[in-house]
Design an enzyme around this catalytic site. Structure first.
Site, PDB file in Angstrom:
ATOM      1  N   GLY A   1     -12.342   4.482 -16.704  1.00 16.71           N
ATOM      2  CA  GLY A   1     -11.107   4.070 -17.374  1.00 16.71           C
ATOM      3  C   GLY A   1     -10.053   5.161 -17.514  1.00 16.71           C
ATOM      4  O   GLY A   1      -8.905   4.976 -17.085  1.00 16.71           O
TER       5      GLY A   1
ATOM      6  N   ARG B   1      -4.062  -1.134  -4.739  1.00 15.72           N
ATOM      7  CA  ARG B   1      -4.584   0.229  -4.801  1.00 15.72           C
ATOM      8  C   ARG B   1      -6.119   0.287  -4.826  1.00 15.72           C
ATOM      9  O   ARG B   1      -6.715   1.312  -4.541  1.00 15.72           O
ATOM     10  CB  ARG B   1      -3.980   0.910  -6.039  1.00 15.72           C
ATOM     11  CG  ARG B   1      -4.539   2.233  -6.458  1.00 15.72           C
ATOM     12  CD  ARG B   1      -4.279   3.332  -5.441  1.00 15.72           C
ATOM     13  NE  ARG B   1      -4.758   4.596  -5.956  1.00 15.72           N
ATOM     14  CZ  ARG B   1      -6.041   4.934  -6.121  1.00 15.72           C
ATOM     15  NH1 ARG B   1      -6.995   4.091  -5.783  1.00 15.72           N
ATOM     16  NH2 ARG B   1      -6.359   6.116  -6.596  1.00 15.72           N
ATOM     17  N   LYS B   2      -6.729  -0.812  -5.203  1.00 21.02           N
ATOM     18  CA  LYS B   2      -8.199  -0.873  -5.304  1.00 21.02           C
ATOM     19  C   LYS B   2      -8.746   0.304  -6.111  1.00 21.02           C
ATOM     20  O   LYS B   2      -9.608   1.053  -5.655  1.00 21.02           O
ATOM     21  CB  LYS B   2      -8.857  -0.948  -3.926  1.00 21.02           C
ATOM     22  CG  LYS B   2      -8.424  -2.184  -3.139  1.00 21.02           C
ATOM     23  CD  LYS B   2      -9.111  -2.294  -1.795  1.00 21.02           C
ATOM     24  CE  LYS B   2      -8.640  -3.474  -0.976  1.00 21.02           C
ATOM     25  NZ  LYS B   2      -7.281  -3.334  -0.405  1.00 21.02           N
TER      26      LYS B   2
ATOM     27  N   TYR C   1     -10.571 -14.064   9.327  1.00 27.22           N
ATOM     28  CA  TYR C   1      -9.454 -14.913   8.900  1.00 27.22           C
ATOM     29  C   TYR C   1      -9.863 -16.364   8.755  1.00 27.22           C
ATOM     30  O   TYR C   1     -10.594 -16.921   9.582  1.00 27.22           O
ATOM     31  CB  TYR C   1      -8.305 -14.845   9.910  1.00 27.22           C
ATOM     32  CG  TYR C   1      -7.613 -13.513   9.968  1.00 27.22           C
ATOM     33  CD1 TYR C   1      -6.875 -13.052   8.886  1.00 27.22           C
ATOM     34  CD2 TYR C   1      -7.701 -12.712  11.104  1.00 27.22           C
ATOM     35  CE1 TYR C   1      -6.228 -11.819   8.931  1.00 27.22           C
ATOM     36  CE2 TYR C   1      -7.059 -11.484  11.166  1.00 27.22           C
ATOM     37  CZ  TYR C   1      -6.322 -11.045  10.074  1.00 27.22           C
ATOM     38  OH  TYR C   1      -5.696  -9.828  10.124  1.00 27.22           O
TER      39      TYR C   1
ATOM     40  N   HIS D   1       0.907  -1.159   0.000  1.00 25.95           N
ATOM     41  CA  HIS D   1       0.000   0.000   0.000  1.00 25.95           C
ATOM     42  C   HIS D   1       0.938   1.200   0.000  1.00 25.95           C
ATOM     43  O   HIS D   1       1.357   1.675   1.069  1.00 25.95           O
ATOM     44  CB  HIS D   1      -0.876   0.031   1.256  1.00 25.95           C
ATOM     45  CG  HIS D   1      -2.025  -0.928   1.240  1.00 25.95           C
ATOM     46  ND1 HIS D   1      -3.016  -0.880   0.284  1.00 25.95           N
ATOM     47  CD2 HIS D   1      -2.340  -1.959   2.058  1.00 25.95           C
ATOM     48  CE1 HIS D   1      -3.910  -1.836   0.521  1.00 25.95           C
ATOM     49  NE2 HIS D   1      -3.512  -2.518   1.584  1.00 25.95           N
TER      50      HIS D   1
HETATM   51  P1  5BU Z   1      -3.837  -8.822   7.338  1.00 20.42           P
HETATM   52  O1  5BU Z   1      -2.887  -8.161   8.272  1.00 20.42           O
HETATM   53  O2  5BU Z   1      -3.368 -10.247   6.955  1.00 20.42           O
HETATM   54  O3  5BU Z   1      -5.244  -8.785   7.811  1.00 20.42           O
HETATM   55  O4  5BU Z   1      -3.748  -7.929   6.012  1.00 20.42           O
HETATM   56  C1  5BU Z   1      -4.604  -8.116   4.944  1.00 20.42           C
HETATM   57  C2  5BU Z   1      -4.192  -7.289   3.768  1.00 20.42           C
HETATM   58  O5  5BU Z   1      -5.008  -7.635   2.651  1.00 20.42           O
HETATM   59  C3  5BU Z   1      -4.315  -5.787   3.934  1.00 20.42           C
HETATM   60  O6  5BU Z   1      -3.238  -5.184   3.253  1.00 20.42           O
HETATM   61  C4  5BU Z   1      -5.619  -5.426   3.245  1.00 20.42           C
HETATM   62  O7  5BU Z   1      -5.597  -4.170   2.605  1.00 20.42           O
HETATM   63  C5  5BU Z   1      -5.739  -6.508   2.192  1.00 20.42           C
HETATM   64  N1  5BU Z   1      -7.120  -6.926   1.884  1.00 20.42           N
HETATM   65  C6  5BU Z   1      -7.949  -7.500   2.816  1.00 20.42           C
HETATM   66  O8  5BU Z   1      -7.591  -7.685   3.967  1.00 20.42           O
HETATM   67  N2  5BU Z   1      -9.214  -7.895   2.443  1.00 20.42           N
HETATM   68  C7  5BU Z   1      -9.686  -7.721   1.196  1.00 20.42           C
HETATM   69  O9  5BU Z   1     -10.821  -8.114   0.902  1.00 20.42           O
HETATM   70  C8  5BU Z   1      -8.812  -7.109   0.248  1.00 20.42           C
HETATM   71  C9  5BU Z   1      -7.547  -6.745   0.625  1.00 20.42           C
HETATM   72 BR1  5BU Z   1      -9.382  -6.856  -1.472  1.00 20.42          BR
END
Ligand code: 5BU
Length: 276
Positions: free
Chosen positions: A106, A100-101, A229, A70
């Site tokens: 476009g 970056r989402k 998670y 990021h």
């Molecule tokens: P974590 O610390 O493992 O929770 O980090 C997750 C990363 O994945 C974090 O950088 C989020 O911006 C990214 N992410 C997410 O958690 N969930 C999503 O649905 C998306 C991206 Br798309």
């Protein structure tokens, strides 16, 4: 087919139908890196200092397949510091993925690939929402093309966070339909916290595109501020091709060992899948 250096098995053998069916050149590059590194771990390097990021990559780089950034999260960002960091990541054989989402129309997305961070010049992969319509992919690819590079877009088909609106009926289907035939689409983001949702997404996507999944941690359950998670093995078994792990690695006091553990789990799960 040539065996990759350091890879005991052919990528085609390990990845099976996914290798044969994919239509984005970066997807095969990723599958080759994963074989060389024996890891399907994409590190979410969500640290806010350049020194912290550099230290993290030196600790865990050998156990990763790609690096997710990021870029706008870094307090002491400089163009030079970032270029050095990207070079370090490349020296560990990592694809660079800026999460970056993008979500705009476009032409604006194309412009946002430039700007101060000049994402088009260093990222191999970026994420995009499909909320504005399918042309965002062409805009992002035009951004890479403007600097003579090629990249791949990961479209958000699902998210890992609680209550996200991508769960509304029809959204995931629409996203898959919009991206499945576009060669600029590297793959889709799936919800790593839910093997059931991943199984459904994999059925919709087929073998032509990769699925990468955030929301993965050995400590399964609810995380901070709505994050959820799931288990890394379950995610790969359900059809994920890359587990995005952030705090599960960088918050550990044993980062190197933990990164290796995630790598081993992901690699063994993939081998188990190809043996099915
Ligand atoms: P974590 O610390 O493992 O929770 O980090 C997750 C990363 O994945 C974090 O950088 C989020 O911006 C990214 N992410 C997410 O958690 N969930 C999503 O649905 C998306 C991206 Br798309």
């Amino acid at each position: 087919m040539r065996t990759q250096p350091g890879c005991l098995m052919e990528p085609a053998e390990v990845w099976g139908a996914r290798w044969d069916a994919c239509d984005n050149s970066l997807s095969r590059r990723y599958m080759e890196v994963a074989c060389r590194k024996q890891s399907l771990v994409i590190l979410a390097a969500d640290l806010r200092t350049m020194s912290g990021l550099n230290e993290l990559i030196d600790q865990v780089g050998p156990h990763l397949a790609a690096l997710k950034t990021h870029v706008d999260l870094v307090d002491d960002w400089t163009a030079k510091g970032w270029a050095d960091f990207c070079a370090k990541a490349s020296s560990y054989d990592l694809l660079l993925f800026e999460d970056r989402k993008f979500a705009d129309i476009g032409p604006i997305s194309r412009g946002q690939m430039a700007g101060a961070y000049d994402i088009r010049s260093w990222a191999n992969i970026v994420t995009a929402h499909g909320i504005s319509g399918p042309d965002i992919v062409d805009g992002l690819c035009a951004g890479w093309n403007d600097v003579g590079r090629e990249g791949g877009v990961l479209l958000l088909a699902q998210m890992s966070s609680r209550g996200n609106l991508l769960e509304l009926p029809g959204y995931t289907d629409g996203m898959v339909q919009a991206g499945i035939s576009n060669p600029g689409v590297f793959g889709f983001i799936g919800n790593g916290s839910s093997p059931d949702e991943l199984t459904v997404l994999r059925k919709k996507v087929g073998d032509k595109k990769l699925i990468w999944t955030p929301g993965v941690n050995l400590a399964v359950g609810d995380g901070e501020m709505g994050q959820r998670y799931g288990n890394p093995n379950d995610a790969i078994q359900a059809g994920s091709d890359g587990i995005i792990v952030g705090s599960g690695i960088y918050k550990s006091s044993e980062r190197k060992d933990v990164a290796k553990a995630y790598a081993d789990i992901s690699w063994q799960a993939l081998l188990g899948r190809s043996g099915q």
